[in-house]
Write a protein that holds these residues in place. Structure first.
Motif, mmCIF file in Angstrom:
data_model
loop_
_atom_site.group_PDB
_atom_site.id
_atom_site.type_symbol
_atom_site.label_atom_id
_atom_site.label_comp_id
_atom_site.label_asym_id
_atom_site.label_seq_id
_atom_site.Cartn_x
_atom_site.Cartn_y
_atom_site.Cartn_z
ATOM 1 N N UNK A 203 37.572 19.744 158.653
ATOM 2 C CA UNK A 203 37.761 18.673 157.678
ATOM 3 C C UNK A 203 37.492 19.180 156.268
ATOM 4 N N UNK B 4 25.564 18.231 159.326
ATOM 5 C CA UNK B 4 26.844 18.490 159.976
ATOM 6 C C UNK B 4 26.916 19.936 160.487
ATOM 7 N N UNK C 57 27.798 19.627 168.732
ATOM 8 C CA UNK C 57 28.079 18.194 168.662
ATOM 9 C C UNK C 57 29.264 17.879 167.763
ATOM 10 N N UNK C 58 29.638 18.851 166.936
ATOM 11 C CA UNK C 58 30.789 18.687 166.060
ATOM 12 C C UNK C 58 31.717 19.861 166.248
ATOM 13 N N UNK C 59 32.995 19.656 165.923
ATOM 14 C CA UNK C 59 33.935 20.756 166.057
ATOM 15 C C UNK C 59 33.850 21.644 164.816
ATOM 16 N N UNK D 165 39.394 7.523 163.841
ATOM 17 C CA UNK D 165 38.130 7.420 163.129
ATOM 18 C C UNK D 165 37.081 8.393 163.656
ATOM 19 N N UNK E 143 37.568 11.355 165.148
ATOM 20 C CA UNK E 143 37.872 12.772 164.996
ATOM 21 C C UNK E 143 37.298 13.347 163.711
ATOM 22 N N UNK E 144 36.966 12.466 162.762
ATOM 23 C CA UNK E 144 36.419 12.900 161.483
ATOM 24 C C UNK E 144 35.168 13.742 161.645
ATOM 25 N N UNK E 145 34.522 13.706 162.818
ATOM 26 C CA UNK E 145 33.283 14.459 163.038
ATOM 27 C C UNK E 145 33.450 15.919 162.751
#
Lengths: 501, 335
Positions: free
Chosen positions: A269, A298, A306-308, B331, B333-335
């Motif tokens: 992101x 993050x 826990x996050x990509x 919503x 996928x924003x992670x």
């Protein structure tokens, strides 16, 4: 004559007395700073003033008259507005709707149901121009950066034409220039007869902007002084209640060989973390510093699976590992204590024992696949004793313990998984001073045993006092890695704002 | 680089509208299998069937906008249909619900039915707002209660659970008549759509609905009265669903206590397909209308091309789950 008096305010939450006979008196046309460590009760006091909490005891005098404030609507009506510590954006709505929510201008008078969009746009434009804020009234909040979103909150709080504006950490995600700008807005407001209650952890800000300072400690007010009589050291002394040198346990750990290496971690992101690299040594306490919105949590969540992440590698003991879930992270000897203890840490209605063992249940399975109760009870008792958890017994529901003791249970939970790497996200947030010291002791003890400890913290003194090195992040990137012995709060601040446009 | 960006934009667009595109493809497939479905009369028929559903889905949208759902909607359709039909039979009909009822002005029973819907909505809203019962549970309860009450009414002698028929022509005109080529019921749906659009976009209440759904905490600290907003939006939901029930009776020329059973699920599905987020705060009137029309077209089309009803049920189920999972992905996928 004061424009606001809060007299003998007390407030009890389950397990902790958050406010104990607190008094706050704010003079007209002044900036009144409210200082204290996290968990000292500043935000709680302000939430009582703004009608978000109901105080158990005490009275509020506003402009000399006694008032009761049952909800936010009545606070706003009286002339008290607030910039909240946690931002409150409505993501899919525009800047102007976020600002005027709750009091939209209406076509043809107060009782009309129809919103006057033109008038709303006009008012927003003139408000933003007045405050010299560069925002488009029609932008959606979800498209704004953290600092822009905070500017919206500031504009909103000012737009109420309030007599008192509470600013709870208004500068947490602002750049240096933006803070300067905020101060000019504040001086302007003072000129118009507004009083400001200003909460911040940043000493320089406080000494620069405030006229008077009230200091709180452990839910009590320590006293009020003119800002001119205070220095940073004096404030800290009064906040902590003892000398700074005793705030942290002596450093007895010695960092050894490399344990964890993070190389080029990048989020898919755009607004998230980018190219984050650092190493963690055995027996080291590594700090992660930065402003709110620097993506510290993050990154750690990404490392923990826990996050990509779209790019980046992870090495443990020099060997590349792949972690795509918390389950795998656990298998590789990692443990994560999350920031939101209540939301993502404890199971409030389960007992201390269940909370302790939940990450480790599998190891208590007997051959029959049933759980070995005796071993579970033994381990629980041992953990409670080891970490000095103050609980009536192991069957007590964890929600009735104080924040500090809940945190100790979470520590114990992860220690039972025998981790090599502990990632602690704001481990002392909302914990009283005594318990904080015990948490620090636990961290130091773990480092002494050769474990690697990563600590995200927003408290500068804690970062500098507890860690060996500090990774400072800014806007999702590593702005610098500094040696804790040689750095200063100013250095860290400078790095933390390095990449803010 | 520029190419990259536009590629990403296209990907994004496909992601956002995935379920919509899939369904459009299904529409195209149906039209290819049997092009006769594209005849004007058939399309008009589909539009008429969509009309009551549009009104109902728009009501449902208010609740979904705040992250809730009204499970009692289908049963409320049945109740409104029975109430209005029971008082709008022709005087010479043999099995009248109220044998001695004088001829009432057309609007009286209609307004009565809608008011009942609004009251039920207020009750739902009160339970949700005051007692903090999740909308799912509150409306599950009211679903059962509405059905029970309606069945007792429907079973009153002399009717004794006979289907209500013999409706007055001025009433059925609302449902099946047309002015020129335009069906009256479509005009109703259009007017309601415009009204709902106006309320959501131009009024304080509408904006508060989005605010409460988008971030209830923000609404609270801005002095928005959450309780009133919730009660209001449940009332609007109840009123609109009752209106759709009345028109459903007028359209089909009759009513029983089982009318509308399961309609709430179609309404929820249409909203989701039309882009109303189940997490709250996002959704628009045009989206909902598109969702309903596409859904009706597929419903009608599957029958039209001879897919058996059991398979239709399976396909509809898959569409709903797919729609929600795409929505959540947007919503999460924003992670």
């Amino acid at each position: 004559m004061y424009s606001l008096e809060m007299n003998h305010v007390s407030k009890v939450f389950p397990g902790v007395k958050a406010l104990d006979d607190v008094t706050l008196k704010v003079r007209p046309r002044t900036v009144h700073a409210l200082m204290g460590e996290n968990g000292a009760g500043k935000s709680t006091l302000m939430k009582c003033l703004f009608g978000l909490y109901t105080m158990d005891e005490g009275e509020i005098l506003f402009q000399g008259g006694k008032v009761s404030i049952p909800d936010s609507a009545s606070a706003l009506k009286l002339g008290i507005s607030m910039i909240h510590q946690e931002l409150h954006p409505i993501p899919h709505r525009t800047v102007m709707e976020n600002i005027w929510l709750g009091r939209f201008p209406r076509v043809g008078g107060t009782w009309s149901p129809i919103v006057d969009h033109k008038e709303m746009y006009r008012r927003t434009e003139s408000l933003l121009a007045d405050l010299k804020l560069n925002l488009n009234p029609k932008d959606l909040l979800r498209d704004l950066s953290a600092s822009k979103a905070q500017s919206v909150e500031i504009a909103k709080a000012v737009s109420y034409d309030a007599k008192i504006i509470i600013m709870d950490e208004p500068s947490s995600s602002l750049t240096e220039n933006e803070v300067e700008h905020l101060f000019s807005i504040i001086n302007d407001l003072k000129g118009r007869g507004v009083s400001i209650v200003y909460i911040s952890h940043k000493m320089e800000e406080i000494l620069k902007i405030s006229d008077e300072v009230t200091i709180m400690r452990d839910g009590k007010s320590v006293g009020t002084w003119p800002a001119s009589e205070l220095t940073t050291d004096l404030i800290i002394k009064k906040m902590v209640g003892r000398d700074l040198s005793h705030r942290f346990p002596p450093k007895e750990n010695t960092p050894g060989e490399e344990l964890l290496r993070v190389a080029g971690f990048t989020s898919p992101h755009a607004k998230s973390f980018k190219d984050v690299s650092f190493t963690l040594k055995k027996g080291e306490i590594l700090g992660i510093g930065g402003l709110v919105g620097a993506q510290r949590t993050e990154v750690m969540e990404a490392i923990f699976g826990l996050r990509v992440h779209s790019a980046g590698k992870l090495y443990i003991h020099g060997k590349e590992v792949f972690v795509n879930s918390a389950f795998e992270a656990k298998k590789h000897g990692m443990a994560l204590l999350t920031e939101e203890r209540r939301a993502t840490g404890i199971f409030p209605v389960l007992s201390v024992m269940e909370n302790l063992l939940i990450a480790n249940m599998k190891s208590y399975q007997k051959k029959s696949r049933l759980l070995d109760n005796r071993r579970m009870v033994d381990d629980t008792k041992r953990s409670i004793k080891l970490l000095n958890v103050k609980t009536p017994n192991s069957k007590t529901l964890i929600k009735s313990l104080s924040g500090g003791n809940q945190q100790k249970v979470l520590f114990a939970r992860w220690l039972l998984t025998l981790p090599e790497i502990l990632i602690l996200d704001e481990p002392t947030r909302g914990i009283d001073v005594g318990a904080k010291y015990e948490i620090y002791m636990i961290m130091m003890e773990l480092a002494k045993q050769g474990k690697g400890v990563v600590m995200i913290s927003s408290e500068m003194p804690e970062l500098i006092g507890m860690t060996d090195r500090i990774v400072v992040m800014s806007e999702g990137r590593v702005a610098g890695i500094v040696d804790s012995q040689e750095t200063s709060q100013e250095d860290i601040m400078r790095l933390a704002t390095k990449f803010i446009q | 680089m520029l190419f990259d960006l536009s590629k990403k934009k296209i990907q994004n667009f496909i992601m956002q509208k995935a379920i919509f595109l899939v369904l459009l493809m299904l529409v195209v497939v149906i039209a290819i299998i049997n092009p006769k479905i594209l005849r004007l009369v058939v399309l008009r028929d589909i539009l008429m069937q969509s009309s009551t559903k549009v009104i109902m889905a728009l009501g449902m949208m208010f609740v979904i906008l705040t992250g809730g759902v009204d499970l009692g909607g289908g049963r409320l359709v049945g109740m409104a249909a029975v109430i209005s039909a029971s008082m709008l039979q022709t005087p010479d009909y043999l099995r009248r619900f109220f044998p001695d009822l004088p001829q009432l002005p057309l609007f009286v029973p209609i307004v009565m039915a809608v008011v009942v819907g609004i009251l039920i909505g207020v009750l739902n809203g009160t339970i949700v707002a005051k007692f903090k019962v999740p909308a799912f549970i509150a409306t599950l309860g009211s679903m059962l209660i509405i059905y029970g009450v309606n069945s007792i009414y429907f079973n009153m002698p002399p009717n004794n659970s006979q289907p209500i028929g013999g409706l007055r022509p001025d009433f059925t005109f609302l449902g099946s008549g047309s002015i020129g080529f335009v069906p009256v019921i479509v005009i109703f749906a259009a007017l309601v759509s415009i009204a709902v659009w106006f309320v959501l976009n131009k009024t304080v209440f509408g904006k508060n609905v989005y605010a409460v759904g988008g971030n209830a905490e923000a609404a609270t600290v801005s002095g928005v009265n959450i309780t009133h907003t919730l009660m209001g939006l449940f009332a609007v939901c109840g009123g609109l669903i009752a209106l759709s029930g009345v028109l459903e009776a007028a359209r089909t020329g009759g009513a029983t206590n089982n009318y509308g059973n399961g309609y709430e699920l179609d309404a929820i599905a249409s909203c989701v397909v039309g882009g109303v987020s189940t997490t709250g705060g996002v959704g628009s009137v045009p989206g909902v209308i598109a969702g309903v029309v596409i859904f009706s077209f597929i419903n009608y089309g599957l029958t039209f091309v001879g897919v058996n009803p059991y398979w239709q049920s399976i396909i509809k189920g898959m569409i709903i789950v797919a729609a929600v999972s795409f929505d959540i992905r947007k919503y999460v996928q924003k992670k």
